[in-house]
Design a protein around this motif. Sequence first.
Motif, mmCIF file in Angstrom:
data_model
loop_
_atom_site.group_PDB
_atom_site.id
_atom_site.type_symbol
_atom_site.label_atom_id
_atom_site.label_comp_id
_atom_site.label_asym_id
_atom_site.label_seq_id
_atom_site.Cartn_x
_atom_site.Cartn_y
_atom_site.Cartn_z
ATOM 1 N N GLN A 168 14.844 13.338 6.088
ATOM 2 C CA GLN A 168 13.607 13.289 5.317
ATOM 3 C C GLN A 168 13.970 13.408 3.845
ATOM 4 N N LEU A 169 13.679 12.355 3.099
ATOM 5 C CA LEU A 169 13.975 12.330 1.671
ATOM 6 C C LEU A 169 12.663 12.377 0.908
ATOM 7 N N ASP A 170 12.486 13.387 0.096
ATOM 8 C CA ASP A 170 11.320 13.497 -0.775
ATOM 9 C C ASP A 170 11.825 13.229 -2.185
ATOM 10 N N MET A 171 11.416 12.104 -2.732
ATOM 11 C CA MET A 171 11.958 11.678 -4.020
ATOM 12 C C MET A 171 10.846 11.422 -5.026
ATOM 13 N N VAL B 258 20.985 1.065 8.207
ATOM 14 C CA VAL B 258 19.983 2.101 8.435
ATOM 15 C C VAL B 258 18.647 1.568 7.922
ATOM 16 N N THR B 259 17.582 1.886 8.649
ATOM 17 C CA THR B 259 16.244 1.536 8.195
ATOM 18 C C THR B 259 15.427 2.807 8.054
ATOM 19 N N LEU B 260 14.764 2.954 6.925
ATOM 20 C CA LEU B 260 13.944 4.130 6.647
ATOM 21 C C LEU B 260 12.487 3.712 6.491
ATOM 22 N N ALA B 261 11.595 4.516 7.044
ATOM 23 C CA ALA B 261 10.165 4.340 6.795
ATOM 24 C C ALA B 261 9.865 5.040 5.480
ATOM 25 N N VAL B 262 9.186 4.360 4.579
ATOM 26 C CA VAL B 262 8.912 4.912 3.255
ATOM 27 C C VAL B 262 7.407 4.995 3.039
ATOM 28 N N GLU B 263 6.967 6.171 2.668
ATOM 29 C CA GLU B 263 5.571 6.371 2.304
ATOM 30 C C GLU B 263 5.489 6.533 0.792
ATOM 31 N N PHE B 264 4.700 5.699 0.161
ATOM 32 C CA PHE B 264 4.493 5.782 -1.281
ATOM 33 C C PHE B 264 3.409 6.825 -1.526
ATOM 34 N N GLY C 153 0.829 -1.210 0.000
ATOM 35 C CA GLY C 153 0.000 0.000 0.000
ATOM 36 C C GLY C 153 0.856 1.249 0.000
ATOM 37 N N GLU C 154 0.621 2.123 0.983
ATOM 38 C CA GLU C 154 1.379 3.368 1.082
ATOM 39 C C GLU C 154 2.563 3.273 2.026
ATOM 40 N N ASP C 155 2.599 2.241 2.894
ATOM 41 C CA ASP C 155 3.617 2.165 3.944
ATOM 42 C C ASP C 155 4.612 1.038 3.696
ATOM 43 N N TRP C 156 5.884 1.435 3.572
ATOM 44 C CA TRP C 156 6.962 0.511 3.278
ATOM 45 C C TRP C 156 8.123 0.765 4.225
ATOM 46 N N THR C 157 9.037 -0.179 4.288
ATOM 47 C CA THR C 157 10.272 -0.037 5.044
ATOM 48 C C THR C 157 11.415 -0.411 4.119
ATOM 49 N N MET C 158 12.486 0.385 4.175
ATOM 50 C CA MET C 158 13.658 0.096 3.358
ATOM 51 C C MET C 158 14.866 0.021 4.277
ATOM 52 N N ALA C 159 15.517 -1.127 4.294
ATOM 53 C CA ALA C 159 16.743 -1.315 5.058
ATOM 54 C C ALA C 159 17.905 -1.276 4.084
ATOM 55 N N GLY C 160 19.037 -0.806 4.574
ATOM 56 C CA GLY C 160 20.213 -0.767 3.718
ATOM 57 C C GLY C 160 21.433 -0.328 4.481
ATOM 58 N N ASP C 161 22.499 -0.067 3.751
ATOM 59 C CA ASP C 161 23.767 0.350 4.333
ATOM 60 C C ASP C 161 24.061 1.788 3.938
ATOM 61 N N LEU C 162 24.353 2.600 4.949
ATOM 62 C CA LEU C 162 24.737 3.995 4.743
ATOM 63 C C LEU C 162 26.231 4.115 4.997
ATOM 64 N N THR C 163 26.936 4.721 4.053
ATOM 65 C CA THR C 163 28.379 4.913 4.182
ATOM 66 C C THR C 163 28.688 6.393 4.169
ATOM 67 N N ILE C 164 29.407 6.836 5.193
ATOM 68 C CA ILE C 164 29.924 8.204 5.261
ATOM 69 C C ILE C 164 31.419 8.073 5.489
ATOM 70 N N GLY C 165 32.207 8.554 4.533
ATOM 71 C CA GLY C 165 33.652 8.367 4.606
ATOM 72 C C GLY C 165 33.968 6.895 4.494
#
Length: 190
Positions: free
Chosen positions: A177-180, A128-134, A110-122
């Motif tokens: 907050q990512l608006d894509m 990191v896990t992000l809540a994603v709204e479609f 539906g509108e509610d998703w979760t995206m897990a992944g790896d964040l690299t800084i340097g």
Amino acid sequence: MTQDNASKTLTTPALPLPPGEWELDPLHSAANFTIRHLGIAKVRGRFRDVSAELYVGETADEVRVSAVIALASIDTGNPDRDKHTRAADLLDVEKRPTMTFRSSRVSGEGEDWTMAGDLTIGDVTRPVTLAVEFGGLVDSPVDQRKHAGFEATGEIRRSDFGLDFGAGFLGDVVKVQLDMQFIAPQVQAG
């Protein structure tokens, strides 16, 4: 439907997006953040140089997202603060020019998703896990292509990435907050 097919349907729902490589619409996308200053107020900012790729398969298990943010593109609305934030005692963009994200799992429906992944800084990578709204899928009157909108939110801790400068002045938690907006693959005439 067999039991195996039923469980697969529950864990890997069909996506509301056509499969293929989606391109980022940079004019309608933003990477924003909020951090506490002195523990009493919030400083808001964004990164102006963001690239992202979205690959959509038949199910959520086949979705891949990657993004690169140029840390030197930070914009908090205060040029002096931005210059100091880029410096060696803070972000040190000479040593850490980018922040990258690569998804490892997307789940939801539906509108509610979760995206897990790896964040690299340097040279530091953390999960990191992000809540994603479609936000939906529409045909754009401008380019006659399908556009999909997403909002991804989450938190990271600066100290997890060795960015523990400014303790007492800056909070450790950064809210993201990512608006894509992505544009569907062009359909090839056959």
